[in-house]
Design a protein around this motif. Structure first.
Motif: not given
Length: 273
Positions: A84-96
């Motif tokens: 989940l940590d890795a997924d959240m980082q991917k989604f946060a990067s996409l959000h930026e």
């Protein structure tokens, strides 16, 4: 350490079944759990978690009156937390990325479209609508990412709660009384965790598609702005040419230039001479 099923009465619990050989006391013989941990080294997080989670689920479902190894349950929960940590980082990067694009395509900005084309507040309605469509797609995707991040945080909290429940049961267990947890709660969570993994993968792909649609809408705005600019430039050039075009001199001026006088033709000029 092994965990009993709290959903079953203590009198109905059977003897521990050694599924993985972890109770083997013979030196030099590795348990199935240890062997599997070695095999999973270097495997991608998603695949490794699926293998571990499916293995724990099988034991929790089929060994209702038996026990499961705490280390295996802890390993599944820990792998899911890190996944989940890795997924959240991917989604946060996409959000930026989406936020930067939304700022770039915002119709209220003077330079609403990149690529050398500037959209001013006096731009055409088609350009403004294309920019508005791109911005709306990006903003909606950003809102969806915010919801996804909240859901991931909630799943992480539940994973920690289950891990702490198991640890608390081990700590509070009395002598000759095995620690017990609700197998059904762990089964429910792991099933939901596997489903959420698939949902997150599909959602990430869907958001990338939304980003591509927004870029296509912005490209349409860029093309429309270029056409509008070319048309405006062509109109100005045509007006300038008409303004500076040659026009023949008046008739009297032509006569004067040829030696006559205003109102008199060449014959009158010759008679005067």
């Amino acid at each position: 350490m092994r965990l009993h099923n709290a959903d079953v009465d203590e009198a109905d619990r059977g003897q521990p079944i050694d599924f993985d050989g972890s109770d083997c006391e013979e030196e030099g013989v590795e348990s199935f759990f240890d062997l599997r941990q070695r095999v999973l080294v270097g495997m991608d997080q998603m695949s490794a978690f699926r293998i571990v989670a499916l293995g724990v689920l099988r034991k929790l479902r089929t060994n209702v009156k038996g026990t499961v190894l705490y280390g295996e349950v802890e390993d599944a929960l820990g792998r899911y937390f890190r996944l989940l940590d890795a997924d959240m980082q991917k989604f946060a990067s996409l959000h930026e990325t989406l936020r930067d694009a939304a700022d770039k395509y915002d119709p209220s900005n003077a330079g609403g479209v990149s690529g050398g084309t500037t959209i001013t507040p006096r731009g055409t309605s088609s350009v403004a609508s294309a920019l508005a469509a791109a911005s709306a797609i990006l903003l909606e995707a950003m809102r969806e990412i915010a919801v996804v991040l909240l859901a991931c945080g909630e799943m992480q909290r539940r994973a920690l709660d289950l891990k702490m429940t198991a640890q608390r049961a081990i700590t509070e267990s009395r002598e000759r009384v095995a620690p017990s947890v609700s197998f059904s709660k762990f089964v429910e969570f792991l099933e939901e965790a596997l489903a959420v993994c698939d949902q997150l993968r599909r959602k990430h792909e869907e958001l990338h598609q939304q980003r591509m649609r927004a870029m296509a809408a912005a490209a349409d705005a860029r093309v429309a702005a270029g056409k509008a600019g070319a048309a405006a430039g062509g109109g100005a050039a045509s007006a300038g040419k008409e303004k500076h075009a040659y026009s023949p001199p008046p008739r009297d001026t032509a006569a004067a230039a040829s030696g006559g006088s205003p109102g008199r033709g060449p014959g009158a000029a010759a008679a005067a001479r």
